[in-house]
Design a protein around this motif. Structure first.
Motif, PDB file in Angstrom:
ATOM      1  N   GLY A   1     146.142  42.878  37.841  1.00  0.00           N
ATOM      2  CA  GLY A   1     146.948  43.730  38.881  1.00  0.00           C
ATOM      3  C   GLY A   1     148.387  43.837  38.439  1.00  0.00           C
TER       4      GLY A   1
ATOM      5  N   SER B   1     151.039  45.046  35.032  1.00  0.00           N
ATOM      6  CA  SER B   1     151.476  46.404  34.451  1.00  0.00           C
ATOM      7  C   SER B   1     152.034  46.143  33.136  1.00  0.00           C
TER       8      SER B   1
ATOM      9  N   VAL C   1     140.065  54.578  33.424  1.00  0.00           N
ATOM     10  CA  VAL C   1     141.584  54.270  33.658  1.00  0.00           C
ATOM     11  C   VAL C   1     142.105  55.543  34.617  1.00  0.00           C
TER      12      VAL C   1
ATOM     13  N   ARG D   1     145.098  54.857  37.113  1.00  0.00           N
ATOM     14  CA  ARG D   1     145.723  53.666  36.944  1.00  0.00           C
ATOM     15  C   ARG D   1     146.637  53.783  35.789  1.00  0.00           C
ATOM     16  N   PHE D   2     146.374  54.409  34.760  1.00  0.00           N
ATOM     17  CA  PHE D   2     147.127  54.885  33.517  1.00  0.00           C
ATOM     18  C   PHE D   2     147.769  56.047  33.529  1.00  0.00           C
TER      19      PHE D   2
ATOM     20  N   MET E   1     150.399  51.465  32.051  1.00  0.00           N
ATOM     21  CA  MET E   1     148.965  50.883  32.400  1.00  0.00           C
ATOM     22  C   MET E   1     149.526  50.136  33.660  1.00  0.00           C
ATOM     23  N   ASN E   2     149.132  50.329  34.986  1.00  0.00           N
ATOM     24  CA  ASN E   2     149.084  49.779  35.956  1.00  0.00           C
ATOM     25  C   ASN E   2     147.743  49.193  36.730  1.00  0.00           C
ATOM     26  N   SER E   3     147.697  48.405  37.644  1.00  0.00           N
ATOM     27  CA  SER E   3     146.570  47.804  38.102  1.00  0.00           C
ATOM     28  C   SER E   3     145.580  47.452  36.974  1.00  0.00           C
ATOM     29  N   LEU E   4     146.121  46.657  36.002  1.00  0.00           N
ATOM     30  CA  LEU E   4     145.192  46.307  34.930  1.00  0.00           C
ATOM     31  C   LEU E   4     144.331  45.230  35.331  1.00  0.00           C
ATOM     32  N   GLU E   5     143.020  45.401  34.613  1.00  0.00           N
ATOM     33  CA  GLU E   5     141.776  44.519  35.054  1.00  0.00           C
ATOM     34  C   GLU E   5     141.274  43.741  33.613  1.00  0.00           C
TER      35      GLU E   5
ATOM     36  N   ASP F   1     140.053  45.792  30.921  1.00  0.00           N
ATOM     37  CA  ASP F   1     141.150  46.499  30.154  1.00  0.00           C
ATOM     38  C   ASP F   1     141.322  45.697  28.647  1.00  0.00           C
TER      39      ASP F   1
END
Length: 117
Positions: free
Chosen positions: A15, A17, A63, A66-67, A82-86, A89
């Protein structure tokens, strides 16, 4: 030999960045496309996002939304927000440059991004 200098990786919770940056030589006038690829353990290197000198972008489906890739043509730099990373990733991210024929000209040494669940 001119190199690509990458920065910005690290460890982040799901979640969160991160922002990756890559700088190429300002005197390298052969660069047309700049981009990011990634390779997770046991997997092949895959495209993350690219951007042309004209601003055209291309993203991996995984991505999109999100990216965000951006570029400064005058400085020959490319960033990847990079946002909302999982956790998926998590990988080593590589900066790449290509000429106008689409041929790869340089790779960065890679920077680690780790997303914890």
């Amino acid at each position: 030999q001119a190199q690509l200098v990458e920065s910005g990786g690290g460890l982040v919770q799901a979640g969160g960045s991160l922002r990756l940056s890559c700088a190429a030589s300002r005197s390298d006038f052969s660069i047309y496309i700049m981009g990011w690829y990634r390779q997770a353990p046991g997997k092949q290197r895959e495209l993350v996002a690219t951007i042309s000198s004209g601003g055209g972008t291309n993203y991996a489906d995984s991505v999109k939304g999100r990216f965000t890739i951006s570029r400064d043509n005058a400085q020959n730099t490319v960033d990847l927000q990079m946002n909302s990373l999982e956790p998926e990733d998590t990988a080593t991210y590589y900066c790449n440059t290509r000429n106008k024929f689409g041929l790869s000209t340089r790779w960065g040494t890679g920077i680690q991004v780790t997303v914890s669940s």
